[in-house]
Design a protein around this motif. Structure first.
Motif, PDB file in Angstrom:
ATOM      1  N   ARG A 349      41.076  75.769  16.482  1.00 28.90           N
ATOM      2  CA  ARG A 349      41.127  75.717  15.231  1.00 28.90           C
ATOM      3  C   ARG A 349      41.463  77.122  14.496  1.00 28.90           C
ATOM      4  O   ARG A 349      42.027  77.103  13.429  1.00 28.90           O
ATOM      5  N   LEU A 350      40.498  77.955  15.005  1.00 24.58           N
ATOM      6  CA  LEU A 350      40.679  79.511  14.457  1.00 24.58           C
ATOM      7  C   LEU A 350      42.149  79.752  14.505  1.00 24.58           C
ATOM      8  O   LEU A 350      42.746  80.550  13.502  1.00 24.58           O
ATOM      9  N   PHE A 351      42.695  79.376  15.772  1.00 24.40           N
ATOM     10  CA  PHE A 351      44.037  79.981  16.169  1.00 24.40           C
ATOM     11  C   PHE A 351      45.036  79.230  15.074  1.00 24.40           C
ATOM     12  O   PHE A 351      46.124  79.857  14.970  1.00 24.40           O
ATOM     13  N   GLN A 352      44.932  77.967  14.890  1.00 27.33           N
ATOM     14  CA  GLN A 352      45.636  77.001  14.027  1.00 27.33           C
ATOM     15  C   GLN A 352      45.762  77.685  12.559  1.00 27.33           C
ATOM     16  O   GLN A 352      46.714  77.883  12.078  1.00 27.33           O
ATOM     17  N   ALA A 353      44.621  78.139  12.281  1.00 34.13           N
ATOM     18  CA  ALA A 353      44.471  78.498  10.688  1.00 34.13           C
ATOM     19  C   ALA A 353      45.271  79.822  10.837  1.00 34.13           C
ATOM     20  O   ALA A 353      45.918  80.249   9.874  1.00 34.13           O
ATOM     21  N   ASN A 358      50.111  82.732   9.124  1.00 41.02           N
ATOM     22  CA  ASN A 358      51.066  83.551   9.780  1.00 41.02           C
ATOM     23  C   ASN A 358      50.366  85.179   9.878  1.00 41.02           C
ATOM     24  O   ASN A 358      50.859  86.088   9.498  1.00 41.02           O
ATOM     25  N   TRP A 359      49.255  85.026  10.217  1.00 40.72           N
ATOM     26  CA  TRP A 359      48.528  86.446  10.674  1.00 40.72           C
ATOM     27  C   TRP A 359      48.259  86.519  12.126  1.00 40.72           C
ATOM     28  O   TRP A 359      47.638  85.611  12.879  1.00 40.72           O
ATOM     29  N   HIS A 360      48.734  87.473  12.673  1.00 32.64           N
ATOM     30  CA  HIS A 360      48.657  87.771  14.020  1.00 32.64           C
ATOM     31  C   HIS A 360      47.980  88.939  14.547  1.00 32.64           C
ATOM     32  O   HIS A 360      48.734  89.802  15.061  1.00 32.64           O
ATOM     33  N   PRO A 361      46.850  89.300  14.149  1.00 34.69           N
ATOM     34  CA  PRO A 361      46.300  90.612  14.410  1.00 34.69           C
ATOM     35  C   PRO A 361      45.855  90.284  16.111  1.00 34.69           C
ATOM     36  O   PRO A 361      45.826  89.248  16.629  1.00 34.69           O
ATOM     37  N   PRO A 362      45.394  91.535  16.987  1.00 33.06           N
ATOM     38  CA  PRO A 362      44.805  91.392  18.188  1.00 33.06           C
ATOM     39  C   PRO A 362      43.407  90.700  18.225  1.00 33.06           C
ATOM     40  O   PRO A 362      42.825  90.648  17.275  1.00 33.06           O
ATOM     41  N   VAL A 363      43.379  89.843  19.176  1.00 33.25           N
ATOM     42  CA  VAL A 363      42.651  88.864  19.350  1.00 33.25           C
ATOM     43  C   VAL A 363      41.628  89.108  20.714  1.00 33.25           C
ATOM     44  O   VAL A 363      42.278  89.421  21.743  1.00 33.25           O
ATOM     45  N   LEU A 364      40.391  89.252  20.498  1.00 34.10           N
ATOM     46  CA  LEU A 364      39.410  89.238  21.698  1.00 34.10           C
ATOM     47  C   LEU A 364      38.276  88.478  21.489  1.00 34.10           C
ATOM     48  O   LEU A 364      37.876  88.139  20.440  1.00 34.10           O
TER      49      LEU A 364
END
Lengths: 509, 660
Positions: A349-353, A358-364
């Motif tokens: 759900r986080l990734f869908q939001a 349209n926000w694509h920062p690095p994710v860890l």
């Protein structure tokens, strides 16, 4: 007269209850001020890890065979999920687990010894424990052993927002495999499960039920909101626990035998890896769970050591449906990256939001590598899914990336054989419980022809030294006292939906 | 709190609120259509939406067909389910009270929810069917991107609302629908096929629910429960539209979406929005459904309920039955393991909650779906004071019961103006307020324990330790028997007669000098006190108190069980408790799992309301009375009238008395 009494009584009650309301209002207002998005500065002893990101990574792919009772590994199965890789190990230089890879990183000895046998390596081999499991059992009775069947228990979140049925079925799969091969020392294995419903009270009722049913031990459980309290309750009642999620209470009893690093260590690992990745101004999200505070502390402390200051720290419930508000908050606060420690579905759900905005920062994030969840992470977002390019850390071999490794292949094939519907649900957490089942079976084997009871089980577990599960984790050793056998993680990276291992074992603590 | 708010988020959160409003609007439209035509508040609407969405999931995600095919399959499935509900379970209840029909829809809710869980799994690990891309456009004046799926949700909601309103207003069939809605009998006299119109409204409303389900699931947790709860939230929007106006329902939905979203600007507590929703429900009910409002009159006419004076028993036989039952209750658990002794204690405690409904619903005719919220007050007072502050159990229990009574009276105050469906909605709002705000982590953790549970041991009573399972069981048995005796005495006392008089006719009771307000509040207080006592005992019984054990679902389940066993009889309390606790346990020893239990309860509920609306235990008691009739005091005294159904009479049989 009756009416007057009733009216006076009710009026007094209403006054008292309004007082309660005022208390709520006070606490809520107080809380509102306290939870303003200030990054936490609590510090715990994090492990220094100062190497620069992007240095040559190594993949620990052990060549040794599995020490599990079943050696036969059928071939041909690969994961059907969209992120399943064909049976490849990652490229790059391969080294044995435990090779010292970076300055400051502590490594574990990778020496393989015969499983379950005491060695002279200096590890404690005493069979004594500070809590005797026999003290709470009926005299002469052998809980969990009857008619050639060994019965163990497991508490799982089977309904509710978190699905732990795959962990249950992973343990059952391994038991089925062992039973199909004749059992252990003439004993068949059986698992009784109980649904904790993502609720601490239900978990407690489950613990009471399993105790009353006289299970020998708890093996490979996963109850997200129940483990922290029930680990203590069960071990206080003399019930040994093998495996689990890695909540702090599981490292605080001599009768608990974890098969994974503590989540606190995982926090340290992720925080350290954040520094390696060069994560900047992260917005941090934690699952709101009763064990999370020390994990949160360790992650934020490790980040602080890396010079990283989060712009916002949010705690979310597993049932949170829409993360758009959090994404907007992160954006408003100038977050340039996201670090998260939530359950697989919350990631979806986080990734869908994030994709929606349209926000694509690095994710860890921790625990990202679930095949079915990865299908959700990549659902509807085209080529700009947040999971693409994400990084994670895993304390077990990344199963999606090591399908040809014999121990992983055996794990995958066994679950596929006995519970094909769960095959796509496998993840790191189910791998923990697979290892727990292996450790349990090894301990029963080591008991030999002696009577199987809690005392002999505990004794065998305490004598387990450098147990090699085919490289799924570094070798596992227990001993007297509390146990914390594993501290190592591998870094993994998502490349267009495929998880790839990018390092060997990096050990902390 | 307000000073720390980031008001720069306001435009973005406005957009979030409006899109959330779109979800509520979509969820509420089918609900309003069905209510407007058939007068039935369909609690199963969310479950129909959910089940249909899972059909779409099966077709599109599992079987791989295009999303549009999945949507069509969902619409067909939704319409079919709606038809089955109306034709086979609502139509046979023609002439019964609206509350009877509501209970049937609750049965369907349980059946569909459980069936979906059994088929597709209980958890949220389902990929939603994406009809439209989640990518979208930046909303003018903000940095917020509105996904095309969100935009579609709003457009479809507006289209369905205004389209349906147009159909109702300007087409012949719509006119027929309105005629049926206003007066089914008159409509029939004018040659309208009332059954057909009703069926069409259910099919259309359910099909709209299916569309809503498919469009909403990408924005919520796709599991068997979440969508059901979204529709319950949508009740609020429907209330703003007075349950009849579709355009106003859309406006209400948008208002609700904003009201739920704005509090999150200054509070990290996700439940803050739900507190606002609760206030909105109260406000709406108070303003729009005030006494004398046209709609309320209509409902009241349909919902006349008459409570009979308890029939005379064969006293020696009754005493023998009670004595034998108590004897069995003392001896049989001795033969059980400590685990089953603990379950027996839980069943008596849950029996107290059923008993609390006997007081409120059985005696006074006030429905409640928030009994576990009252129980939570008792449980958490005990849990926090004993587990958190080291209090002794007994004063904590007393305080817990007192607080429960207070909360019960507070809930009773707005309930004074309401009855039937609207009281049901109010109590649901209370239950959700407890679930999502009061007991949610982060609101009042020093009371609720936050994400942890309170742990506590069992106390001693008069120097006797209750730590053992059997000792604690005997203690709960004693408490249960005292409570049952008290309620039984109450029901046969002057007070009981006054309460029944209020249930039969508030006007008549008031004219006779009964202080209706005081006694209704007393009933709420006593009922909540009993539930609070149960909660307070549940804490040491389990040894752990956490919010998950006191949710709306539990309140729904206990209300359903109470209706199944018969809420008019104190004997039903024990049967209800045993059924609720030992039923799932029994299933673990069969090829079925405990997951089947709600499905079984739901099915029994539907069948029972149709066939024996008074409930199982009163039915047994009636048969028993016929088998062992009381000795007549006076030979010429006529036989007592047979007991009427709990939830209303057939219209043809009902006296021509109308509440105003």
């Amino acid at each position: 007269m009756r009416e007057r009494v009733a009216i006076v009584f009710m009026t007094l009650n209403v006054v008292a209850t309004l007082g309660l309301g005022a208390a709520i209002a006070y606490e809520f207002g107080h809380l509102g001020r306290a939870t303003a998005s200030a990054p936490a500065t609590a510090s715990v002893e994090g492990q220094a890890y100062t190497s620069s990101p992007g240095s040559s990574s190594v993949t620990g792919t052990p060549s040794s065979g599995s020490a599990s009772p079943a050696q036969a590994v059928s071939s041909g199965a690969t994961l059907g999920g969209p992120t399943a890789s064909s049976a490849n190990t990652s490229s790059g230089t391969k080294t044995r687990p435990g090779t010292k890879t970076r300055p400051g990183t502590k490594t574990r000895p990778g020496t393989k010894t015969s499983s379950g046998k005491p060695t002279s390596s200096g590890a404690p081999t005493s069979t004594g424990t500070t809590a005797s499991p026999a003290t709470t059992t009926t005299q002469g009775a052998q809980p969990g052993v009857s008619g050639g069947v060994i019965t163990v228990g497991g508490i799982y979140d089977e309904t509710g927002p978190v699905d732990a049925t795959v962990e249950r079925d992973t343990v059952r799969s391994y038991f089925n495999l062992v039973n199909a091969q004749g059992g252990v020392n003439g004993h068949k294995l059986q698992l009784i499960d109980c649904d904790s419903k993502y609720d601490p009270s239900s978990a407690h009722q489950c613990a009471q039920k399993l105790i009353s049913e006289g299970v020998l031990a708890i093996v490979g459980w996963l109850s997200l909101s129940g483990e922290q309290s029930e680990a203590k309750f069960l071990t206080d009642q003399g019930v040994p626990i093998i495996g689990g999620l890695g909540v702090p209470a599981e490292y605080a009893s001599p009768l608990s035998y974890p098969t994974t690093p503590s989540l606190v260590t995982a926090g340290t690992a992720l925080g350290t890896h954040a520094g390696q990745m060069g994560l900047k101004k992260p917005g941090v999200i934690f699952l709101n769970a009763n064990f999370i505070q020390p994990v949160k502390d360790s992650l934020l402390a490790a980040m602080k050591k890396q010079g990283i200051t989060p712009v916002d720290v949010e705690q979310v419930d597993a049932t949170k449906a829409d993360y758009t508000d959090i994404v907007l908050k992160f954006q408003a606060n100038g977050a340039q990256s996201v670090a998260a420690f939530v359950d697989p579905f919350s990631y979806a759900r986080l990734f869908q939001a994030m994709a929606r905005q349209n926000w694509h920062p690095p994710v860890l994030g921790g625990g990202l590598d679930k095949a079915s969840a990865n299908a959700q992470y990549a659902s509807g977002c085209g080529s700009s899914c947040a999971v693409f390019g994400a990084d994670s850390a895993t304390p077990v071999l990344e199963y999606l990336d090591h399908q040809s490794t014999p121990a992983i292949a055996q794990y995958l094939n066994t679950v596929h054989t006995y519970y094909p519907g769960q095959y796509g649900q496998l993840d790191a957490y189910s791998t923990y419980q697979w290892v727990a089942a292996q450790v349990f079976v090894q301990a029963i084997k080591d008991i030999g022809n002696a009577p199987v009871n809690r005392q002999s089980l505990v004794s065998a577990l305490n004598n387990l030294h450098n147990y090699d599960n085919g490289g799924i984790t570094p070798p596992i050793s227990y001993g007297a006292g509390n146990h914390d056998p594993l501290h190592c993680f591998q870094w993994i990276h998502n490349s267009n939906g495929q998880w790839k291992t990018t390092s060997g074992w990096n050990c902390f603590g | 709190m307000l000073a720390s708010a980031n008001w720069g988020l306001l435009p973005g959160y406005t957009v979030i609120g409006i899109t959330l409003g779109g979800i509520y609007a979509l969820a509420a439209i089918g609900l309003v259509l069905i209510y407007r035509v058939s007068g039935v508040l369909n609690f199963a609407q969310g479950a129909v939406s959910m089940f249909s969405a899972f059909i779409a999931y099966q077709v599109s995600i599992v079987m791989g067909y295009p999303a549009v095919v999945g949507l069509l399959a969902a619409i067909v499935a939704g319409g079919a389910i709606g038809y089955v509900i109306e034709r086979f379970t609502i139509r046979p209840l023609a002439g019964r009270s609206a509350l009877n029909k509501v209970v049937v829809t609750i049965g369907w809710l349980l059946v569909l929810q459980t069936a979906a869980g059994l088929i597709w799994g209980q958890t949220a690990y389902h990929r939603p069917v994406l009809l439209v891309s989640i990518h979208g456009f930046t909303f003018p004046g903000t940095s917020v991107v509105v996904g095309w799926d969100e935009f579609t949700t709003i457009v479809v909601a507006l289209g369905l609302a205004f389209g349906t309103a147009a159909v109702l207003r300007w087409t012949t069939f719509g006119t027929s629908m309105r005629a049926v809605a206003d007066d089914p009998v008159a409509a029939q006299l004018w040659g309208i096929n009332v059954n057909r119109v009703m069926a069409v409204s259910w099919v259309a409303g359910s099909a709209m629910g299916a569309i809503a389900g498919v469009l909403i699931t990408p924005r919520i947790n796709f599991d068997p429960i979440s969508l059901t709860l979204v529709v319950i939230d949508a009740f609020t929007a429907a209330l703003i539209g007075r349950l009849t106006s579709l355009p106003w329902t859309v406006v209400g939905a948008m208002f609700l979406g904003l009201a739920e979203t704005y509090p999150r600007i200054f509070s990290s507590n996700a439940g803050a929005g739900h507190a606002v929703t609760f206030a909105l429900v109260l406000l709406t009910l108070a303003i729009l459904f005030r006494p004398g409002a046209r709609l309320r009159q209509r409902i009241s006419v349909a919902a006349r309920e008459y409570a009979p004076v308890p029939a005379a028993d064969n006293v020696p036989v009754r005493r023998a039955v009670v004595g034998i039952s108590v004897g069995i209750g003392i001896v049989v658990p001795l033969l059980l393991s400590s685990y089953y002794q603990s379950l027996a204690a839980y069943s008596l405690i849950v029996g107290l909650i059923v008993l609390s409904l006997v007081v409120l619903t059985g005696l006074v005719g006030q429905i409640s779906f928030c009994q576990y919220s009252f129980a939570a007050i008792g449980a958490f007072t005990v849990g926090s004071l004993v587990g958190g502050h080291g209090w002794s159990f007994w004063p904590a229990l007393i305080l817990g019961v007192v607080f429960s009574i207070g909360v019960g009276v507070l809930v009773g105050i707005p309930a004074l103006r309401l009855s039937g469906l609207f009281l049901a909605i109010l109590t649901i709002a209370v239950a959700l307020f407890f679930d999502k705000f009061l007991l949610a982590p982060g609101t009042w953790d020093s009371f609720s324990g936050g994400v942890s549970s309170w742990t506590l041991g069992r106390p001693s009573f008069l120097g006797i330790s209750l730590a053992g399972a059997y000792a604690f069981y005997l203690f709960t048995l004693g408490v249960f028997l005292v409570a049952v005796l008290a309620v039984w005495n109450l029901s046969r006392s002057k007070t009981g007669r006054m309460l029944r008089a209020i249930r039969n006719s508030e006007i008549a009771a008031a004219t006779s000098g009964v202080n209706v307000t005081a006694w209704k509040l007393t009933a709420f207080g006593v009922s909540a006190g009993l539930a609070g006592l149960a909660g307070g005992l549940l804490a040491p019984a389990i040894g752990s108190v956490s919010a998950g054990a006191f949710g709306f679902q539990q309140s729904l389940a206990v209300a359903a069980i109470a209706i199944v066993v018969g809420v008019r009889s104190v004997g039903a309390a024990a049967v209800g408790g045993i059924f609720l606790i030992f039923g799932p346990e029994l299933l673990t020893h069969t090829p079925l799992s405990t997951l089947w239990f709600p499905l079984i309860v739901g099915s029994i509920l539907i069948v029972q309301v149709i066939l024996t609306p008074q409930g199982v235990v009163p039915d047994w008691q009636e048969r028993f009375r016929r088998r062992f009739p009381p000795a007549p005091r006076f030979p010429d005294t006529p036989e007592p009238a047979p007991a009427e159904p709990l939830l209303g009479l057939a219209a043809a049989e009902a006296p021509t008395m109308v509440k105003v």
